[in-house]
Design an enzyme around this catalytic site. Sequence first.
Site, PDB file in Angstrom:
ATOM      1  N   ASP A   1       0.748  -0.969  -0.238  1.00 12.33           N
ATOM      2  CA  ASP A   1       0.186  -0.310  -0.138  1.00 12.33           C
ATOM      3  C   ASP A   1       0.774   1.525   0.171  1.00 12.33           C
ATOM      4  OD1 ASP A   1      -2.320  -1.188  -0.227  1.00 12.33           O
ATOM      5  OD2 ASP A   1      -2.630  -1.652   2.024  1.00 12.33           O
TER       6      ASP A   1
ATOM      7  N   ARG B   1      -2.223  -0.994  -8.254  1.00 12.64           N
ATOM      8  CA  ARG B   1      -3.374  -0.670  -7.860  1.00 12.64           C
ATOM      9  C   ARG B   1      -3.583   1.182  -8.181  1.00 12.64           C
ATOM     10  NH1 ARG B   1      -3.939  -1.665  -1.724  1.00 12.64           N
ATOM     11  NH2 ARG B   1      -4.514  -3.465  -2.523  1.00 12.64           N
TER      12      ARG B   1
END
Length: 307
Positions: free
Chosen positions: A134, A184
Amino acid sequence: MVLEAISKNFFLFLSNNRLLDRLAKKWGPKFGADKIVGGVTFEEAVPLIQQLNHQGLQVTVDHLGEFVNSAKEARNRSQECMNTIRTISENGLNSEVSLKLTSLGLDINEDVVMENMEQILETAEKHDVIVTIDMEDSSRCERTLEIYKRLKTKYYNLGTVIQSYLYRSDSDLDELNECNPYLRLVKGAYKESGKVAFPDKSMVDDNLKHLIKKNLLNGHYTAIASHDDKIIDFTKKLAEEENISKDRFEFQMLYGMRNQTQLELAKEGYTVRVYLPYGDDWYGYFMRRMAERPANIAFAIKGVFSK
């Protein structure tokens, strides 16, 4: 627009309040946390993942927590992640794993975070589970991407995140191109200075569309993490116009939000992945979700008063 900006700043301010964080760990379920978090332990989340898989949805799980300041705690976090990977494999779950480098020692030193990441990725490759790093705030962006690039030379099952509200993201995409990255793409959910981030929502949206198109046309698998219908429709139209098959990208959404849209997209044949966090350190995550979309505030209030 002004009220939206005030709301965002307010919830981002709350996300850093340590007293509220401690209270939230004690009273979390009463504030709707149980509706966006899969449980305190990963074992509690397993039945939810099975249910989501049964509905045709894939999952990525995240053990909540960040800004670890001791090597011991970072190692404990690493062990938790490896145990989660083994449990995913043992239960035949259709799930990936997401993690934050600050939870594994990024703010301690590079040796700690690299050692923990390599152990996690060795375990993940053994069990054929994809891991996504992330992205956090802009001050950690450069180090995160450098670590990603180093690890990607050795491990195939690794992705990371690019945030469209940062000016640098387009050039970051160029630099990552040679890594054959699994990315992402998101708008971004941290409070950032106008020196590093677009101040206007429309600019963030336009940049996200640009990044989606660029990464897909570069031939890289792309996860579009957005609840925005305009972004979803843009991606679907782009894929049709450019003859990009549905197995080259996926839509990602948060657990507990836009559930019907998730199911509808899956029925249309798109891959839909649900971001399912677990753990008691949910407060910062929850506040950032409130900052992202005004609609999430109404969702949270409903959660407080619903049975």
